[in-house]
Motif scaffolding. Structure first.
Motif, short mmCIF file in Angstrom:
data_model
loop_
_atom_site.label_atom_id
_atom_site.label_comp_id
_atom_site.label_asym_id
_atom_site.label_seq_id
_atom_site.Cartn_x
_atom_site.Cartn_y
_atom_site.Cartn_z
N TYR A 234 24.74 -27.56 42.27
CA TYR A 234 23.64 -28.51 42.33
C TYR A 234 22.30 -27.81 42.53
O TYR A 234 21.26 -28.30 42.09
N GLN B 230 30.37 -27.56 44.76
CA GLN B 230 29.45 -28.63 44.41
C GLN B 230 28.02 -28.28 44.82
O GLN B 230 27.08 -28.46 44.04
N THR C 4 27.16 -33.70 36.95
CA THR C 4 28.55 -33.89 37.35
C THR C 4 28.71 -35.04 38.34
O THR C 4 29.77 -35.66 38.42
N ARG D 8 33.55 -28.54 48.22
CA ARG D 8 32.19 -28.89 48.65
C ARG D 8 31.22 -27.74 48.47
O ARG D 8 30.06 -27.94 48.08
#
Length: 286
Positions: A100, A96, A163, A93
């Motif tokens: 981002y 990610q 993604t 997490r």
């Protein structure tokens, strides 16, 4: 009722401005307006294809846009597969979230950052290059390096957000397929090759074919914030070319002609890309 604001905005900012297309067929003078300017027919289009720099500008746009699309498809694809193999949920997490973040920063901000870290004298990257025994590279002043910088920085900014689509596709794979493959003795690599890749290919085909319609969109915001006269030969794209002609040089008729040419070609490519997406992946909007 919820659609009304969106419809109004679309009409005001997308359809009403189309009346300005007539400028491409006029010798437009702002003080005479659309009705008073002299009509010249297709003269602007004839001049467009005889303009000395137009071939290079179109080629620059195509090269930059093509490699952006290719790398922007491959990198999120592979990153999603690798991220899917991470078993530590917290690390997954956090990764990610970090990848981002650049998507939400404007090119005005990122352009300033890149100008600092890529500077030939004192930039972080060139300091590293010098420390490793190399010579400083003028990333934003050399045409070939400028193209590479544009493509790599665009992929870095957007691959994390791209993604998401592939991670959503991965979430839809039936876990029973992996369990059956594991029972048969398949390694994680074999499972990835024979289960994960085939499951992601339809989405990759759809994204790849749909991106064909953007082959003439090389990213005005990014190029405009990073380019300079030293790299016009290799870095000037249609959008920046139109900006300089129409806004800076006041050649509104010619700039509109170039923009209309790009729009017509883009429309044809979008239609073809949707047909390809339907044929190759059975994807359809309507």
């Amino acid at each position: 009722m919820m659609l009304v604001p969106a419809i109004i905005l679309t009409i005001v900012f997308q359809y009403l401005p189309m009346a300005g297309i007539v400028i491409a067929f006029q010798d437009f003078k702002p003080w005479l307006g659309l009705t008073g300017s002299k009509w010249v027919g297709l003269d602007n289009f004839r001049f467009l294809f005889k303009y000395p720099d137009i071939d290079q500008v179109i080629w620059n746009t195509f090269i930059i846009a093509f490699f952006k699309m290719a790398a922007g498809l491959v990198v999120p694809f592979l990153f999603a597969v690798l991220l899917n193999e991470v078993r530590n949920i917290g690390f997954k997490r956090m990764t990610q979230t970090l990848v981002y973040l650049p998507h939400f920063l404007s090119w005005v901000i990122l352009g300033g950052i890149l100008l600092d870290i890529l500077a030939p004298d004192g930039g972080m990257v060139n300091k590293l290059v010098t420390a490793l025994g190399g010579k400083p590279v003028f990333f934003l002043g050399d045409g070939d390096w400028f193209r590479v910088t544009i493509i790599v920085s665009d992929v870095w900014k957007e691959f994390g957000f791209g993604t998401i689509v592939f991670l959503a596709s991965l979430a839809g794979i039936n876990p029973a397929l992996y369990e059956a493959a594991e029972v048969d003795g398949a390694t994680r690599l074999r499972q990835t090759i024979h289960i994960t890749f085939p499951a992601l290919m339809p989405m990759a085909i759809v994204l790849g074919t749909l991106s064909i319609g953007n082959i003439l969109n090389a990213g005005f915001d990014q190029v405009f914030n990073l380019y300079n006269p030293l790299v016009y030969e290799k870095g000037d794209i249609i959008d920046t070319f139109v900006y300089r002609l129409g806004i800076l040089n006041g050649k509104m008729s010619f700039a509109t002609t170039v923009g209309l040419f790009k729009s017509v070609v883009g429309t044809v490519l979008i239609v073809l890309s949707y047909r390809l997406a339907y044929k190759l992946a059975n994807y359809r909007v309507f």
